[in-house]
Scaffold this active site. Structure first.
Site, PDB file in Angstrom:
ATOM      1  N   ASP A 192      21.764  39.653  25.236  1.00  0.00           N
ATOM      2  CA  ASP A 192      22.768  40.310  26.068  1.00  0.00           C
ATOM      3  C   ASP A 192      24.089  39.550  25.899  1.00  0.00           C
ATOM      4  OD1 ASP A 192      23.232  42.362  28.422  1.00  0.00           O
ATOM      5  OD2 ASP A 192      24.001  40.457  29.186  1.00  0.00           O
ATOM      6  N   HIS A 202      15.985  46.812  27.472  1.00  0.00           N
ATOM      7  CA  HIS A 202      17.068  45.845  27.288  1.00  0.00           C
ATOM      8  C   HIS A 202      16.629  44.388  27.347  1.00  0.00           C
ATOM      9  CE1 HIS A 202      21.055  44.196  27.318  1.00  0.00           C
ATOM     10  NE2 HIS A 202      20.869  43.629  28.494  1.00  0.00           N
TER      11      HIS A 202
END
Length: 322
Positions: free
Chosen positions: A101, A300
């Site tokens: 991320d 994610h």
């Protein structure tokens, strides 16, 4: 095998909390939003057993690390400077750098700006940086009428208050919404926010916690945000400033050995322009060691949702680097 140990390290005028384990070549693991060093807890054992010294900091603005008050203290140059300073503070001259991320852009930019220090770089979820022709916040403001989550996060005090009202509930909903367990795909879950309702209102409450994100994991994560989300959100408030600061590297590419891993149900690789970039990476990245690794059914939270596959890919990549 040694246990994971915790201590504080002073780097560039800020104190960073780090978790560390093992001996051997240094691997620095960089978390994303809204996370902490704990997002890598399933990587410590396998990487240590493979012969590496593993260090995961709470990056500035997060967890037990310092939270500078000045928004401009969170630019990409500050964040890369923290990694460079950390490598030196740990007594090493070079390191492998891995990020997920927001940690991925920090890792990629460390390799871009200081390739002399980077033995190899891996990014999870977020692909390598290729600087666009206009500032990213301005571009998303224009494209989505200010509803893209970057623009929502960039507004002073707004997301801070929404996430801060009940951090544990906010984190539980957010992690489920962006995971491979949530309904829909990355393509049909563009992260758009109704400014009148906020973001969390549109996220359903998960009925059960997934196996990869237990109540204990949630407890640790919520505790790391006990002082609020402002430091973490300040990273987003520098997106346009980062675009200005990285002008000297426009068109430059990451040259150290590299690896990119992402989930096929992650919303980030489905952002506008990302699928086309990922398809071109083997041509654009001279150091890419293999085709981008796509994990089936993964959302994610790459290294948490698919720890075994990520660990195997990381160990193979790290061992392949000179």
């Amino acid at each position: 095998m040694t246990m994971v140990e915790h201590r504080m390290v002073e780097v560039n005028g800020v104190r960073l909390h780090i978790a560390e384990q093992g001996e051997g070549p240094l691997v620095v693991l960089l978390h994303g939003f809204p996370e902490s060093w704990h997002s890598w807890h399933r990587q410590f054992g396998p990487l240590t057993e493979a012969g590496f010294r593993v260090v995961a900091p709470d990056q500035r603005g997060y967890g037990r690390s310092d939270r500078p008050a000045d928004v401009e203290s969170y630019t990409i140059l500050h964040l890369v400077g923290d990694v460079v300073g950390l490598i030196r503070a740990l007594g090493e001259e070079r390191a492998y750098v891995v990020g997920h991320d927001w940690g991925a852009p920090v890792a990629w930019h460390t390799a871009l700006l200081r390739p002399d220090l980077v033995l190899g770089v891996a990014g999870l979820s977020v692909p390598p940086p290729f600087r666009g022709t206009q500032p990213p916040l301005a571009a998303m403001e224009e494209r989505f009428g200010g509803r893209f989550y970057w623009n929502y996060f960039a507004r002073p005090g707004v997301a801070d208050a929404e996430f801060g009202r009940d951090p544990r509930t906010a984190l539980r909903k957010f992690f489920h919404w962006a995971s491979g367990d949530a309904p829909g795909s990355g393509e049909d879950r563009q992260p758009l926010v109704d400014p009148g309702r906020g973001w969390l209102a549109a996220m359903p409450e998960p009925e059960v916690q997934p196996e990869w994100f237990t109540e204990e994991d949630l407890d640790v994560l919520a505790d790391s945000f006990s002082e609020g989300f402002t430091g973490a959100l300040n990273w987003y408030r520098n997106l346009d400033r980062n675009w200005e600061l990285t002008a000297p590297w426009h068109g430059a590419v990451v040259t150290p050995p590299s690896l990119y891993v992402y989930g096929d149900r992650d919303l980030v690789p489905a952002f506008p322009g990302m699928p086309e970039l990922i398809a071109k990476l083997p041509r654009l990245m001279p150091g890419l060691r293999r085709e981008p690794v796509k994990l089936a059914g993964c959302g994610h939270w790459t290294q948490q949702e698919r720890p075994q596959e990520v660990n195997e890919a990381l160990v193979a990549f790290l061992r392949s680097c000179p």
